[in-house]
Design a protein around this motif. Structure first.
Motif, PDB file in Angstrom:
ATOM      1  N   PHE A 148      47.566  45.828  18.707  1.00  0.00           N
ATOM      2  CA  PHE A 148      47.241  44.426  18.498  1.00  0.00           C
ATOM      3  C   PHE A 148      46.925  43.416  19.433  1.00  0.00           C
ATOM      4  N   ILE A 149      45.810  43.278  19.955  1.00  0.00           N
ATOM      5  CA  ILE A 149      46.023  42.008  20.744  1.00  0.00           C
ATOM      6  C   ILE A 149      45.338  40.793  20.252  1.00  0.00           C
ATOM      7  N   GLY A 150      46.151  39.716  20.272  1.00  0.00           N
ATOM      8  CA  GLY A 150      45.863  38.618  19.149  1.00  0.00           C
ATOM      9  C   GLY A 150      46.066  39.356  17.614  1.00  0.00           C
ATOM     10  N   ASN A 151      44.996  39.105  16.793  1.00  0.00           N
ATOM     11  CA  ASN A 151      45.070  39.701  15.572  1.00  0.00           C
ATOM     12  C   ASN A 151      44.135  40.708  15.480  1.00  0.00           C
ATOM     13  N   ARG A 152      43.446  40.985  16.359  1.00  0.00           N
ATOM     14  CA  ARG A 152      42.582  42.283  16.678  1.00  0.00           C
ATOM     15  C   ARG A 152      43.104  43.663  16.802  1.00  0.00           C
ATOM     16  N   GLU A 153      43.170  44.819  16.086  1.00  0.00           N
ATOM     17  CA  GLU A 153      43.437  46.021  16.314  1.00  0.00           C
ATOM     18  C   GLU A 153      42.418  46.695  17.209  1.00  0.00           C
ATOM     19  N   VAL A 154      42.954  46.852  18.469  1.00  0.00           N
ATOM     20  CA  VAL A 154      41.950  47.345  19.227  1.00  0.00           C
ATOM     21  C   VAL A 154      42.074  48.795  19.697  1.00  0.00           C
ATOM     22  N   SER A 155      42.876  49.695  19.253  1.00  0.00           N
ATOM     23  CA  SER A 155      43.013  51.126  19.634  1.00  0.00           C
ATOM     24  C   SER A 155      41.688  51.921  19.608  1.00  0.00           C
ATOM     25  N   LYS A 156      40.967  51.416  18.789  1.00  0.00           N
ATOM     26  CA  LYS A 156      39.459  52.181  18.738  1.00  0.00           C
ATOM     27  C   LYS A 156      38.373  51.576  19.679  1.00  0.00           C
ATOM     28  N   ILE A 157      38.804  50.505  20.134  1.00  0.00           N
ATOM     29  CA  ILE A 157      37.740  49.568  20.974  1.00  0.00           C
ATOM     30  C   ILE A 157      37.687  49.979  22.383  1.00  0.00           C
ATOM     31  N   PRO A 158      36.762  50.037  23.138  1.00  0.00           N
ATOM     32  CA  PRO A 158      36.349  50.805  24.546  1.00  0.00           C
ATOM     33  C   PRO A 158      37.011  49.623  25.433  1.00  0.00           C
ATOM     34  N   PRO A 159      37.660  49.904  26.652  1.00  0.00           N
ATOM     35  CA  PRO A 159      38.392  49.282  27.343  1.00  0.00           C
ATOM     36  C   PRO A 159      37.622  47.948  28.000  1.00  0.00           C
ATOM     37  N   ASN A 160      36.391  47.990  27.864  1.00  0.00           N
ATOM     38  CA  ASN A 160      35.603  46.565  28.539  1.00  0.00           C
ATOM     39  C   ASN A 160      35.459  45.699  27.448  1.00  0.00           C
ATOM     40  N   LYS A 161      35.868  45.869  26.080  1.00  0.00           N
ATOM     41  CA  LYS A 161      35.801  45.056  25.191  1.00  0.00           C
ATOM     42  C   LYS A 161      36.819  44.553  24.631  1.00  0.00           C
ATOM     43  N   ARG A 162      38.228  44.899  25.616  1.00  0.00           N
ATOM     44  CA  ARG A 162      39.393  44.375  25.106  1.00  0.00           C
ATOM     45  C   ARG A 162      39.977  43.071  25.637  1.00  0.00           C
ATOM     46  N   ASN A 163      38.955  42.598  26.689  1.00  0.00           N
ATOM     47  CA  ASN A 163      39.303  41.620  27.462  1.00  0.00           C
ATOM     48  C   ASN A 163      40.846  41.750  28.070  1.00  0.00           C
ATOM     49  N   VAL A 164      41.198  42.774  28.930  1.00  0.00           N
ATOM     50  CA  VAL A 164      42.240  42.940  29.473  1.00  0.00           C
ATOM     51  C   VAL A 164      42.296  42.870  30.964  1.00  0.00           C
ATOM     52  N   GLY A 165      42.893  42.380  31.573  1.00  0.00           N
ATOM     53  CA  GLY A 165      43.151  42.658  33.016  1.00  0.00           C
ATOM     54  C   GLY A 165      44.074  43.573  33.584  1.00  0.00           C
ATOM     55  N   MET A 166      43.847  44.304  34.845  1.00  0.00           N
ATOM     56  CA  MET A 166      45.031  45.270  35.281  1.00  0.00           C
ATOM     57  C   MET A 166      45.084  44.970  36.727  1.00  0.00           C
ATOM     58  N   MET A 167      46.522  45.216  36.876  1.00  0.00           N
ATOM     59  CA  MET A 167      46.721  45.307  38.464  1.00  0.00           C
ATOM     60  C   MET A 167      47.413  46.597  38.753  1.00  0.00           C
ATOM     61  N   PHE A 168      47.140  47.606  39.503  1.00  0.00           N
ATOM     62  CA  PHE A 168      47.704  48.716  39.716  1.00  0.00           C
ATOM     63  C   PHE A 168      48.614  48.465  41.166  1.00  0.00           C
ATOM     64  N   GLN A 169      49.273  49.839  41.290  1.00  0.00           N
ATOM     65  CA  GLN A 169      49.950  49.818  42.504  1.00  0.00           C
ATOM     66  C   GLN A 169      48.969  50.121  43.568  1.00  0.00           C
ATOM     67  N   SER A 170      48.052  50.905  43.619  1.00  0.00           N
ATOM     68  CA  SER A 170      46.808  50.944  44.568  1.00  0.00           C
ATOM     69  C   SER A 170      45.866  50.050  43.898  1.00  0.00           C
TER      70      SER A 170
END
Ligand SMILES: Nc1ncnc2c1ncn2[C@@H]1O[C@H](COP(=O)(O)OP(=O)(O)O)[C@@H](O)[C@H]1O
Ligand SMILES: [Mg+2]
Length: 367
Positions: free
Chosen positions: A72-94
């Motif tokens: 869950f992100i907020g009250n939305r179950e996201v496990s079947k929602i594509p990455p670009n619709k999840r409103n998640v930012g990422m920062m990696f090692q590279s």
């Protein structure tokens, strides 16, 4: 920046991979993981290489499908929602900035993808570059700025689209030690200022302790313990956790006379004492006593005889290896008042019994 931060909740998440050629069956990269990150909190996943940290993060981001369980992100179950619709930012090692784009364009990129108007883009990028203190480098290319500055650009790029959640996968591990320590403070300041809910992966315990609201210790796809750095350091559940966060001596007690209600009466290094016990300790099962190196105090009135086996000077503290009742035990002395002691000296020490802790013996090979 975020008007309303939302939390993340992971429920009974499982991810299996087929085992490698020589083995049958499956590897549990996530083995029934349940955890939560409160709105605005920074929670760290800490554990050795291969314990499943990246896998967990990738499932939250949406790059990997869970075998089972819910996210869950907020009250939305996201496990079947594509990455670009999840409103998640990422920062990696590279963090891979676009080398042919200026700092400004690197940061503006995410907004252009969203077809935001030029004026608004300019305002937003300006604001975030100021926040990251890199506004003077806007027209430079990534190879014209330092590693630390590149890191800030990567962070600016990750937060500019105002994601609900920010995911970090060992973002500082490419930096040298000094810059890494500096950047983790910066990162923490910015995360607090922006108030963004964050899940942060590292295998570096001091990094985890420095930046986290809460630390989650993982081993082999499972959560071993979750809590503040202080809770985990002072009250680890087992030997793995105690050894992973901070340093510890593990000494087999001569005997355990009684064990109940989180207390144990033990005979340790030839003396009887009552100490705290982990709830995972079982009557009749083998256990060890955790003795942190700073909980051994050198004192002329000490109850334990000790001999100095070796000694090293580290500035803030002196480290001794001591022979106490035939056991080799590491001691850290922050007082400096024992600087004149020499290898071979016979001394006396006390234990801070309040800080000692009985833990179940860890007899697994892996770490
Ligand atoms: N695509 C994959 N195929 C098979 N096994 C994988 C794959 N990705 C990860 N694993 C396995 O899952 C476990 C966890 O890996 P990972 O999440 O990368 O750990 P960490 O990030 O903590 O180092 C490891 O045993 C790893 O070998
Ligand atoms: Mg990893």
């Amino acid at each position: 920046m975020n008007n309303e931060a939302v939390g993340v909740e992971i429920r009974d998440l499982v991810k299996t991979f087929p085992a490698f050629d020589d083995k049958k069956g499956e590897v549990y990269a996530a083995n029934h993981v349940t955890l939560s990150v409160q709105p605005g909190e920074l929670v760290t996943l800490l554990g050795p290489s291969g314990c499943g940290k990246t896998t967990l993060l990738r499932m939250v981001a949406g790059f990997l499908m869970p075998t089972s369980g819910e996210i869950f992100i907020g009250n939305r179950e996201v496990s079947k929602i594509p990455p670009n619709k999840r409103n998640v930012g990422m920062m990696f090692q590279s963090y891979a900035l676009f080398p042919h784009m200026t700092v400004y364009d690197n940061v503006a990129y995410g907004l252009k993808l969203k077809h935001m108007g030029k004026t608004e883009i300019r305002e937003r990028v300006k604001g975030i570059l100021q926040l990251m203190q890199i506004e003077n480098y806007a027209s430079r290319f990534p190879n014209e700025i330092s590693g630390g500055q590149q890191q800030r650009v990567a962070l600016a790029r990750a937060v500019i689209t105002e994601p609900n959640v920010l995911l970090f996968d060992e973002p500082l591990s490419n930096l040298d030690a000094k810059l890494r320590e500096y950047m983790r403070e910066e990162l923490r300041k910015i995360q607090k200022r922006v108030g963004i809910t964050s899940l942060y992966v590292t295998h570096d315990q001091s990094e985890a302790m420095a930046i986290s609201d809460k630390v989650i210790i993982m081993r082999s796809g499972k959560i071993e313990q979750a809590g503040t750095a202080m809770e985990i350091y002072a009250r680890p559940k087992n030997q793995f956790v105690a050894g992973f966060i901070g340093k510890a001596n593990f000494v087999r007690p001569d005997s355990v006379l009684s064990l109940s209600g989180g207390k144990a009466e033990v005979e340790l290094l030839g003396r009887r004492m009552t100490i705290d016990a982990s709830e995972e300790c079982r009557n009749g099962e083998p256990c060890v006593v955790m003795i942190r190196p700073e909980d051994i105090k050198i004192s002329p009135e000490g109850k334990f005889k000790a001999r100095i086996i070796s000694k090293a000077y580290f500035g803030q503290y002196i480290r001794h290896f001591l022979d106490i009742a035939g056991q080799e035990i590491e001691q850290m002395d922050f007082t400096q008042s024992n600087a004149a002691l020499q290898v071979g000296d016979e001394i006396a020490v006390n234990l801070v019994t309040d800080s000692l802790r009985l833990l179940p013996l860890d007899d697994t090979e892996e770490t």
